[in-house]
Structure formats: C-alpha cells, structure tokens
Design a protein around this motif. Structure first.
Motif, PDB file in Angstrom:
ATOM      1  N   SER A  51       0.829  -1.196   0.000  1.00 36.84           N
ATOM      2  CA  SER A  51       0.000   0.000   0.000  1.00 36.84           C
ATOM      3  C   SER A  51       0.867   1.251   0.000  1.00 36.84           C
ATOM      4  CB  SER A  51      -0.874  -0.034   1.263  1.00 36.84           C
ATOM      5  OG  SER A  51      -1.575   1.165   1.421  1.00 36.84           O
ATOM      6  N   HIS A  52       0.329   2.291  -0.596  1.00 35.95           N
ATOM      7  CA  HIS A  52       0.917   3.629  -0.487  1.00 35.95           C
ATOM      8  C   HIS A  52      -0.248   4.559  -0.167  1.00 35.95           C
ATOM      9  CE1 HIS A  52       3.822   6.894  -1.477  1.00 35.95           C
ATOM     10  NE2 HIS A  52       2.686   7.555  -1.674  1.00 35.95           N
ATOM     11  N   ALA A  53      -0.280   5.046   1.056  1.00 36.98           N
ATOM     12  CA  ALA A  53      -1.370   5.930   1.485  1.00 36.98           C
ATOM     13  C   ALA A  53      -1.032   7.363   1.105  1.00 36.98           C
ATOM     14  CB  ALA A  53      -1.590   5.813   2.982  1.00 36.98           C
ATOM     15  N   PHE A  54      -1.749   7.893   0.126  1.00 34.55           N
ATOM     16  CA  PHE A  54      -1.611   9.307  -0.225  1.00 34.55           C
ATOM     17  C   PHE A  54      -2.302  10.156   0.842  1.00 34.55           C
ATOM     18  CE2 PHE A  54      -1.610   7.121  -4.351  1.00 34.55           C
ATOM     19  CZ  PHE A  54      -0.475   7.651  -4.943  1.00 34.55           C
ATOM     20  N   LEU A  55      -3.514   9.699   1.230  1.00 37.90           N
ATOM     21  CA  LEU A  55      -4.338  10.412   2.196  1.00 37.90           C
ATOM     22  C   LEU A  55      -4.937   9.368   3.131  1.00 37.90           C
ATOM     23  CD1 LEU A  55      -5.721  13.151   2.999  1.00 37.90           C
ATOM     24  CD2 LEU A  55      -7.614  12.455   1.491  1.00 37.90           C
ATOM     25  N   HIS A  56      -4.514   9.392   4.417  1.00 33.46           N
ATOM     26  CA  HIS A  56      -5.100   8.480   5.399  1.00 33.46           C
ATOM     27  C   HIS A  56      -6.526   8.921   5.681  1.00 33.46           C
ATOM     28  CE1 HIS A  56      -1.777   5.966   6.556  1.00 33.46           C
ATOM     29  NE2 HIS A  56      -1.009   6.999   6.887  1.00 33.46           N
ATOM     30  N   GLY A  57      -7.451   7.981   5.677  1.00 33.18           N
ATOM     31  CA  GLY A  57      -8.834   8.284   6.023  1.00 33.18           C
ATOM     32  C   GLY A  57      -9.037   8.282   7.517  1.00 33.18           C
ATOM     33  N   PRO A  58     -10.123   8.878   7.973  1.00 33.50           N
ATOM     34  CA  PRO A  58     -10.421   8.857   9.400  1.00 33.50           C
ATOM     35  C   PRO A  58     -10.654   7.418   9.863  1.00 33.50           C
ATOM     36  CG  PRO A  58     -12.224   9.863   8.160  1.00 33.50           C
ATOM     37  CD  PRO A  58     -11.137   9.547   7.195  1.00 33.50           C
ATOM     38  N   SER A  59     -10.035   7.059  10.982  1.00 32.12           N
ATOM     39  CA  SER A  59     -10.182   5.698  11.513  1.00 32.12           C
ATOM     40  C   SER A  59      -9.668   5.669  12.939  1.00 32.12           C
ATOM     41  CB  SER A  59      -9.379   4.713  10.660  1.00 32.12           C
ATOM     42  OG  SER A  59      -7.989   4.925  10.839  1.00 32.12           O
ATOM     43  N   SER A  60      -9.863   4.545  13.603  1.00 31.43           N
ATOM     44  CA  SER A  60      -9.348   4.402  14.968  1.00 31.43           C
ATOM     45  C   SER A  60      -7.823   4.456  14.981  1.00 31.43           C
ATOM     46  CB  SER A  60      -9.841   3.090  15.578  1.00 31.43           C
ATOM     47  OG  SER A  60      -9.416   1.994  14.792  1.00 31.43           O
ATOM     48  N   ARG A  61      -7.177   4.081  13.887  1.00 26.66           N
ATOM     49  CA  ARG A  61      -5.707   4.103  13.802  1.00 26.66           C
ATOM     50  C   ARG A  61      -5.156   5.480  13.447  1.00 26.66           C
ATOM     51  NH1 ARG A  61      -3.934  -0.437   9.825  1.00 26.66           N
ATOM     52  NH2 ARG A  61      -2.314   1.116   9.623  1.00 26.66           N
ATOM     53  N   HIS A  62      -5.900   6.256  12.628  1.00 28.08           N
ATOM     54  CA  HIS A  62      -5.360   7.508  12.087  1.00 28.08           C
ATOM     55  C   HIS A  62      -6.026   8.767  12.633  1.00 28.08           C
ATOM     56  CE1 HIS A  62      -2.898   5.160   9.435  1.00 28.08           C
ATOM     57  NE2 HIS A  62      -3.953   4.547   8.960  1.00 28.08           N
ATOM     58  N   GLY A  63      -7.031   8.619  13.491  1.00 28.48           N
ATOM     59  CA  GLY A  63      -7.667   9.780  14.091  1.00 28.48           C
ATOM     60  C   GLY A  63      -9.006  10.130  13.453  1.00 28.48           C
ATOM     61  N   LEU A  64      -9.562  11.230  13.887  1.00 26.63           N
ATOM     62  CA  LEU A  64     -10.924  11.613  13.509  1.00 26.63           C
ATOM     63  C   LEU A  64     -11.047  12.287  12.149  1.00 26.63           C
ATOM     64  CD1 LEU A  64     -12.192  13.012  16.932  1.00 26.63           C
ATOM     65  CD2 LEU A  64     -12.713  10.797  15.869  1.00 26.63           C
ATOM     66  N   LYS A  67      -5.739  12.686   6.841  1.00 29.08           N
ATOM     67  CA  LYS A  67      -4.420  13.304   6.992  1.00 29.08           C
ATOM     68  C   LYS A  67      -3.574  13.028   5.754  1.00 29.08           C
ATOM     69  CE  LYS A  67      -4.170  12.875  12.008  1.00 29.08           C
ATOM     70  NZ  LYS A  67      -5.359  12.163  12.366  1.00 29.08           N
ATOM     71  N   ALA A  68      -2.957  14.079   5.230  1.00 29.70           N
ATOM     72  CA  ALA A  68      -2.018  13.929   4.110  1.00 29.70           C
ATOM     73  C   ALA A  68      -0.878  13.024   4.549  1.00 29.70           C
ATOM     74  CB  ALA A  68      -1.491  15.286   3.681  1.00 29.70           C
TER      75      ALA A  68
END
Length: 180
Positions: A51-64, A67-68
C-alpha cells in the motif's frame, strides 16, 4: 446497477501518475492483513498486500479526520479531480486515497468482504494494470456482482465488497473513498 463505469482522463497528469506508481522508485508499505478488524468469513481469506497511502482516512488508527501522508498527494489529487470533472461527479469530501498492489495467491481465494469505513461513503477504483482480479460487490440479498477490470478502467460502487487476486502479475489500483 452495482458498478458505475467512469471515463478515464486522457491527460499527461494521469499517465505521469500511472508511470510513477508502476515505476521502480515508488514507495510501498507491506501490510500483513487487508482487513484485520473484520470478522472471518468461510471461503474468504485476509491477504497481505502493498500500500501507499496518499491520504489516510479517518479511523481508529489515524484519528478523527483525514491526513495527508505522501509527497505525491498533489499529483493524485489533480488526477482524481480530472476524473470527477470528466464524469460530472459532484463530490462533497474525499476521505482516503491509496494505491494498493496485490500479487497472485495460491488457490486464488477471495478476500474478506468489508466496507472501507464505518460511515456512509462510496469507493472509486482506478485499475492501473491489466492483470484481472475481479472486484465483487454484494447486494442487500447477499448476491455477488462481479466487475472484471482491464487496465485504465475506473468504477465506483458502495457497500460490502471484496476482490479476487490476479492469476498472474501485479494488480495495482488507486482506491478513493468519498461522499457525493
């Protein structure tokens, strides 16, 4: 209709992004499981992928909030904007943008059915390779609807879904989750 096919932009931006992602210098992270928080389903397997995350989506792992996460976010943002504009898709918010790569798996098993978020959203998949690997969406009655991709296909869908790994080669897609 479970899948909506979209037109692919014939732009230098699209082909440059595709070349970047498929090229030798693009950074990938290995993920041992694709759906670690999803219940196991008989006949389905949780496969590893890159995987290559360009933009992390809201989740329990990445916050509310989203995030770029990539220096290439402006490149993919331009192309996604071109796709939405070309297809007259009015988008309220983009939650997550990822490039995912899956290799063939012995037995060619289905991945675990899942939704990408626990809130309303749609998925857009941009298929960058011509290796197959059906995307499957389940309707409310549990019936499977298959989409067999070819290189440069783009589809949108929503709801519970899974995929079949390719029989040969590397299946590379860009995944965009959004709300319109």
């Amino acid at each position: 209709m479970m899948f909506t096919r979209l037109e692919t932009p014939d732009t230098g931006d699209y082909f440059s992004l595709k070349e970047l992602i498929l090229g030798p210098h693009f950074g990938w992270s290995h993920n041992a499981k694709a759906t670690p928080f999803t219940e196991k389903v008989k006949g389905h397997h949780d496969l590893s992928f890159y995987s290559h995350a360009f933009l992390h989506g809201p989740s329990s792992r990445h916050g509310l909030f989203s995030k770029a996460n990539s220096e290439y976010l402006p490149n993919v943002e331009t192309v996604i904007g071109q796709i939405f504009e070309l297809n007259n898709v009015k988008v309220d918010v983009v939650y997550r943008i990822n490039a995912n790569a899956v290799h063939p798996v012995e037995g060619n098993v289905l991945t675990v059915p899942h939704t990408d978020h626990q809130f309303p959203h749609k998925n857009m998949l941009i298929y960058l390779t011509n290796t197959g690997g059906d995307t499957i969406v389940f309707d409310d009655a549990g019936k499977k609807h298959h989409f067999t991709p070819v290189e440069d296909d783009i589809v949108t869908f929503e709801g519970l879904h899974c995929m079949v790994p390719p029989k040969k080669g590397r299946r590379v897609v860009i995944v965009v989750t959004y709300l319109d």
